[in-house]
Design an enzyme around this catalytic site. Structure first.
Site, PDB file in Angstrom:
ATOM      1  N   ARG A 106      41.238  34.103  49.154  1.00 52.04           N
ATOM      2  CA  ARG A 106      40.800  35.588  49.302  1.00 52.04           C
ATOM      3  C   ARG A 106      40.328  35.839  50.320  1.00 52.04           C
ATOM      4  O   ARG A 106      40.586  36.996  50.946  1.00 52.04           O
ATOM      5  CB  ARG A 106      39.674  35.422  48.186  1.00 52.04           C
ATOM      6  N   ARG A 124      41.476  41.289  36.668  1.00 53.63           N
ATOM      7  CA  ARG A 124      40.116  40.598  37.280  1.00 53.63           C
ATOM      8  C   ARG A 124      39.117  41.621  36.553  1.00 53.63           C
ATOM      9  O   ARG A 124      38.021  40.842  36.032  1.00 53.63           O
ATOM     10  CB  ARG A 124      40.036  40.624  38.726  1.00 53.63           C
ATOM     11  N   CYS A 154      46.904  49.288  25.384  1.00 59.48           N
ATOM     12  CA  CYS A 154      46.352  49.433  24.109  1.00 59.48           C
ATOM     13  C   CYS A 154      44.899  48.274  24.178  1.00 59.48           C
ATOM     14  O   CYS A 154      45.098  47.619  23.159  1.00 59.48           O
ATOM     15  CB  CYS A 154      47.393  49.172  23.248  1.00 59.48           C
TER      16      CYS A 154
END
Length: 472
Positions: free
Chosen positions: A318, A359, A390
């Site tokens: 990251r 996330r 949905c």
């Protein structure tokens, strides 16, 4: 929409900005900025041009920033290790974002690559990565994955259980090679963002306890097809500060010292998990400060036991690719929803959602957002950016202030999406995954092709055209 929001409806860290067009430097790519026309530019390319050429949703990755972060991380740990009288390896944690092009970028900048499955291994090899500079992780590596890793001469396999030790040993013996392995240990330290929790026992799927690790190493040393090269420990993700690493280092170095009478323990891999800024509330620790603090802690623990500092290894993912990514969306609908009192929240629906960024739904992760095709003088309005799936939990940005005049057709940019968004992407609701475009020096190119509905149907056996059988 002009009412002052109740603080109960707004996260404590979120403040209404003076300018809802401003880009927080810590959150956006270094080269991101607005032109005189108000259009966001990424890597020198206008967001409007990117959307027109490649469509939306669109993952945009700043190649120059990925490379710069890779160099910076490598230099930070190399310099800190040198001051401690040792050396350091840096592996890019491929699970954050993996493609052949990204592998080429990070390996060109001197990093190895950490992979966790046979698929990730295949990507790294397809990119031309040196197998000796790869490490294979995973708590349940499949037998074909182990066999392939041993066959190509992978630099290290991080073993996770007694069963896996025997499996790797058998695969290596069958091929007449000696495979280098590390033992993953649980230090009992869990670090998440600002806090860490140190415990005596572990209740998770990864690795050996500190007590069980000694027996695991003893077994490895008995097997002629295995070479024990060190310990591995990973304490968490999105970590700020060094306190958790320092506590973990004390425990793992103690184990390291207990193993030395039985033979060499040349390497200590302390994993990754270094945090980045997703919102203005985040204040990530500079990588140089992290490197210095972690390495110094290891050196202190080694000195206290009168043992040499081993070679060190780290696995950032990251921290290298996260801030380099920006996702572009087109706004589809906007509606104001009345909350308590006179407060309205703008629900801004975009053409992506949890299929391209899972996330927020998985972890409650927070992101930022800005208009990308224009600036606005409208007053900031409390907004929630949501996707088109949905699911009520299909939220892209839970809380943000956007110009109150946001309308359908606007282009919206969400920063800090370089890590784990593409990696976790799905086809939920049969939505094709977006392409990934790399930008650099004013040019853009596709590095991962986007999917189409035809691609999805092609996997559906009954929907796909029948493949004629070859005649005998």
């Amino acid at each position: 929409m002009s009412a002052t929001p109740s603080r109960a409806s707004v996260p404590d860290w979120l403040e209404a900005p003076d300018d809802a067009n401003a880009l927080a430097p810590a959150v956006w790519p270094d080269a991101a900025g607005r032109g005189d026309d108000g259009v966001l530019r990424l890597g020198g390319v206008a967001a409007t041009d990117l959307a027109a050429r490649f469509g939306t949703p669109l993952y945009v990755l700043d190649e120059d920033l990925v490379r710069a972060r890779a160099r910076r991380v490598r230099a930070a740990f190399a310099e800190a290790a040198s001051r401690a009288g040792t050396t350091a390896r840096v592996y890019y944690a491929g699970k954050a974002f993996l493609s052949t092009e990204v592998v080429r970028w990070v390996t060109a900048e001197g990093l190895g690559v950490d992979v966790a499955t046979g698929g990730e291994l295949a990507v790294a090899l397809a990119a031309g990565a040196d197998p000796q500079r790869l490490g294979l992780h995973g708590n349940n590596k499949l037998l074909p994955e182990i066999a392939r890793a041993v066959e190509v001469g992978i630099g290290s396999i991080i073993v996770d259980s007694r069963i896996e030790i025997e499996r790797v040993a058998a695969a290596a013996a069958e091929r007449g090679v000696v495979q280098s392995v590390l033992v993953r240990v649980n230090s009992g330290v869990h670090a998440e963002t600002h806090d860490f929790l140190a415990t005596a026992h572990e209740d998770q799927k990864f690795g050996f306890t500190l007590t069980d690790a000694e027996a695991a190493v003893a077994r490895i040393r008995e097997l002629p097809s295995l070479r024990f090269i060190g310990l591995h420990c990973h304490i968490g993700s999105q970590i700020f500060g060094t306190a958790g690493f320092e506590e973990s280092a004390a425990r793992v170095v103690e184990l390291h010292a207990r193993l030395l009478p039985g033979g060499d323990v040349p390497l200590l891999n302390l994993g990754g998990g270094f945090g980045i800024a997703y919102t203005t509330a985040d204040d990530p620790t500079p990588i140089e400060q992290l490197a210095e603090g972690i390495v110094a802690a290891v050196a202190r623990e080694c000195a206290a036991r009168s043992i040499p500092v081993p070679e060190l290894a780290f696995e950032p993912g990251r921290a290298i690719v996260g801030q380099a990514g920006v996702t572009l969306y087109e706004v589809g609908t906007v509606k104001a929803v009345r909350l308590s009192g006179d407060l309205d929240r703008l629900y801004v629906s975009v053409d992506g959602g949890m299929s391209d960024n899972a996330r927020p739904a998985l972890y409650g992760a927070h992101y930022s957002a800005r208009l990308a095709a224009r600036t606005s003088t409208a007053a900031p309005a409390l907004a929630r950016v949501v996707g088109r799936h949905c699911e009520s939990g299909d939220i892209v940005v839970d809380a943000e202030y956007l110009p109150g005049d946001v309308v359908p057709g606007d282009l919206l940019a969400v920063p800090a999406t370089g890590a784990y968004c593409y990696s976790l992407a799905s086809n939920y609701n049969y939505v094709p995954r977006p392409p990934v475009v790399a930008v650099s020096g004013g040019s853009a190119r596709v590095i991962v092709r986007g999917e189409t509905v035809d691609d999805l149907l092609a996997r559906d056996v009954l929907a796909a055209p029948a493949v004629p059988e070859e005649s005998a």
